[in-house]
Design an enzyme around this catalytic site. Structure first.
Site, PDB file in Angstrom:
ATOM      1  N   LYS A 175     -73.141 -88.543 -40.351  1.00  0.00           N
ATOM      2  CA  LYS A 175     -72.597 -89.371 -41.436  1.00  0.00           C
ATOM      3  C   LYS A 175     -73.347 -88.964 -42.705  1.00  0.00           C
ATOM      4  CE  LYS A 175     -73.086 -92.580 -43.869  1.00  0.00           C
ATOM      5  NZ  LYS A 175     -73.145 -92.469 -45.358  1.00  0.00           N
ATOM      6  N   GLU A 178     -72.186 -90.640 -48.955  1.00  0.00           N
ATOM      7  CA  GLU A 178     -70.853 -90.718 -49.576  1.00  0.00           C
ATOM      8  C   GLU A 178     -70.852 -90.070 -50.958  1.00  0.00           C
ATOM      9  OE1 GLU A 178     -72.988 -93.024 -48.872  1.00  0.00           O
ATOM     10  OE2 GLU A 178     -72.839 -94.826 -50.113  1.00  0.00           O
ATOM     11  N   ARG A 179     -72.055 -89.818 -51.514  1.00  0.00           N
ATOM     12  CA  ARG A 179     -72.090 -89.203 -52.853  1.00  0.00           C
ATOM     13  C   ARG A 179     -71.925 -87.683 -52.777  1.00  0.00           C
ATOM     14  NH1 ARG A 179     -77.301 -92.107 -55.333  1.00  0.00           N
ATOM     15  NH2 ARG A 179     -77.580 -93.133 -53.341  1.00  0.00           N
ATOM     16  N   CYS A 283     -87.931 -85.802 -51.636  1.00  0.00           N
ATOM     17  CA  CYS A 283     -88.944 -86.720 -51.104  1.00  0.00           C
ATOM     18  C   CYS A 283     -90.321 -86.066 -51.131  1.00  0.00           C
ATOM     19  CB  CYS A 283     -88.568 -87.153 -49.706  1.00  0.00           C
ATOM     20  SG  CYS A 283     -88.558 -85.775 -48.580  1.00  0.00           S
TER      21      CYS A 283
END
Ligand code: NAD
Length: 491
Positions: A175, A178-179, A283
């Site tokens: 998954k 969504e961006r 990160c």
């Protein structure tokens, strides 16, 4: 603009959800596609889990040497298509083309490492733990596993997990954020060509509505999450309460410490790359730079010079060092943090707010920024900025710097710049961080090492990549067998 499809059970198809949100190029706001986002995506997850569950028995019974053959094919396809993939990453994520290419290289390294699964999955055997009795451990697949990915490395982060999961005999669901859904769709166009049986790997899109059913479904046995700390905590708590294995990588606020005996020229270049690479949206980006003792003045001048010369612009254009941040909201949030920091007393040595990038006036650009003397209690001091902003601080000793670092919330990375072996040794031993760099600005572990976050940068036990991934994607079974020389059949 085309709706972005899922890939379930070996087929491309529309989501059950008709409500979509646009995928925007962060440099231009051009719409690149429409990604389904809404409650209907939960149905897609149910279909993906059903397909992965159906495929599990045959795939887990396939010999490991056969399971890695498609991964060899994937490696070559990724190499063949890396420029195409890199362009898609830059289009939807904004980083420069060189950064996107570097990302694909890291993905390929993980595929290569997972190809070593036949050796890595071998286990332990003790002969004669008692007379005629042997004990051994076998590693078996966990079942259906899933990855929930963030926006900032759309072409790399799922690779920390899925190649290992497949090699270990699990079936899988990805998954993406969504961006940035387009990169994984391209990767799946390559996966289609590597002869994996239907349902072994599936792709579903969406936001929270497609995450929650993955965390709840009883047939999903393991979750790998990467994203912000708040969501990592939620995913870890929810999925582990539901009895799943979870590895959840969270946010960060990474410090770099510069001692007076560091090589100035090398250090300055490396520090700038660490803070401003990927527009600070990684990160392992450095955020807080601590100069110690005499290094302060000379480093401050050098870094201001290097920072001022960095070119911000569209990642596809030549000569650009840094692209935009991901969304207008993200730009607004970062500039808001800078404003607040300045209000609280920080001094802008270089102010990158609202730069004018000719030809890309609608882009989410923030130019490299240096803030000095941010008050310790300021929000900016604690919050992950995730943008091209350097917090420059000065301290008296390496001990003071280590103490400051260890008092922080995160533990993703800490780095030291020095030419002293004993300072380096002290730092790597005492600093509470899972990834440590000595004269390195982005201490990103290679595929053969775990991606070792600590504290609020990681929730779980086993990390992504390397042997940790093999352990995460297998469950151990210990067998004790008695084979007496003679059977005594008088029960
Ligand atoms: P995010 O937490 O907003 O989203 C990550 C994923 O979680 C996405 O797939 C998203 O759809 C989903 N999600 C978002 N909100 C959710 C919710 N409320 N419930 C369930 N699912 C939800 O993170 P992001 O903005 O995409 O990525 C940036 C963050 O990721 C930064 O904090 C960065 O430090 C972190 N990150 C960490 C690592 C690491 O290795 N530790 C690596 C890359 C990025």
């Amino acid at each position: 603009m085309a709706i972005i499809n899922n890939y379930i059970n070996g087929n491309w198809g529309h989501s059950a959800e008709t409500v979509c949100q646009p995928v925007l190029n962060p440099a231009t706001q051009e719409t690149l596609g429409q990604v389904p986002c809404g409650p209907g995506t939960a149905k897609d997850v149910q279909s993906a889990v059903a397909a992965a569950s159906q495929a599990l028995a045959d795939w887990s019974n396939t010999p490991v040497m056969e399971r890695v053959q498609p991964l060899y094919k994937l490696k070559f396809l990724l190499e063949q298509h890396k420029h195409e993939l890199a362009k898609i990453i830059t289009l939807e994520c904004g980083k420069t083309l060189a950064e996107s290419l570097g990302e694909i290289t890291r993905a390929i390294e993980n595929v290569e490492m997972a190809c070593a699964a036949p050796a890595l999955i071998q286990s332990e055997f003790s002969q004669d733990i008692a007379s005629g009795v042997d004990e051994f451990m076998i590693r078996q697949p966990v079942g259906v596993c899933a990855c929930i990915a963030p926006f900032n490395f759309p072409g790399m982060i799922p690779f920390w997990f899925f190649p290992y999961a497949l090699a270990c005999g699990n079936t899988y669901i990805i998954k993406p954020s969504e961006r940035v859904p387009l990169t994984m769709n391209k990767v799946f166009q390559l996966i289609e060509q590597i002869d994996l049986p239907e349902g072994v790997i599936n792709l579903v899109h969406g936001g929270k509505e497609s995450v929650d059913p993955l965390l709840a479904h009883p047939e999903v046995r393991a979750i790998s999450f990467v994203g912000s700390t708040a969501v990592a905590k939620y995913v870890y708590a929810t999925a582990s309460t539901n009895g799943k294995r979870v590895q959840a990588q969270g946010g960060a606020k990474n410090p770099l410490v510069i001692l007076p005996d560091a090589d100035l020229e090398m250090t300055t270049g490396i520090v700038a790359d660490s803070v401003y690479g990927c527009a600070g949206q990684r990160c392992l980006a450095a955020s807080t730079i601590i100069t110690v003792g005499d290094s302060s003045k000379i480093f401050t001048e050098a870094i201001a010079d290097v920072t001022g010369r960095r070119v911000t612009g569209y990642g596809l254009d030549k000569g650009v060092d840094m692209g935009p941040v991901i969304t207008p909201e993200s730009k607004q949030r970062i500039e808001g943090l800078i404003n607040q920091g300045i209000k609280e007393g920080a001094q802008p040595l270089i102010d990158g707010r609202n730069p004018k990038i000719s030809g890309y006036e609608n882009g989410n650009f923030i130019a490299p920024t240096i803030l000095e003397n941010i008050p310790l209690q300021s929000e900016l001091m604690k919050t992950e900025i995730f943008g091209p902003v350097m917090n420059l601080m000065h301290m008296e000793s390496v001990d003071q710097a280590i103490q400051f670092i260890n008092s922080g919330q995160y533990g993703n990375m800490a780095c030291l710049f020095t030419s002293s072996g004993s300072s380096a040794r002290k730092f790597r031993k005492e600093v509470n961080s899972g990834n440590v760099g000595i004269n390195i600005g982005v201490a990103a572990p290679m595929a053969q090492f775990p991606f070792s976050g600590w504290k609020e940068s990681f929730f779980g036990d086993l990390h992504g990549q390397g042997r940790h991934a093999i352990e995460f994607f297998t469950q151990t079974k210990v067998v004790i067998e008695r084979w007496p020389k003679e059977w005594n059949r008088k029960f």
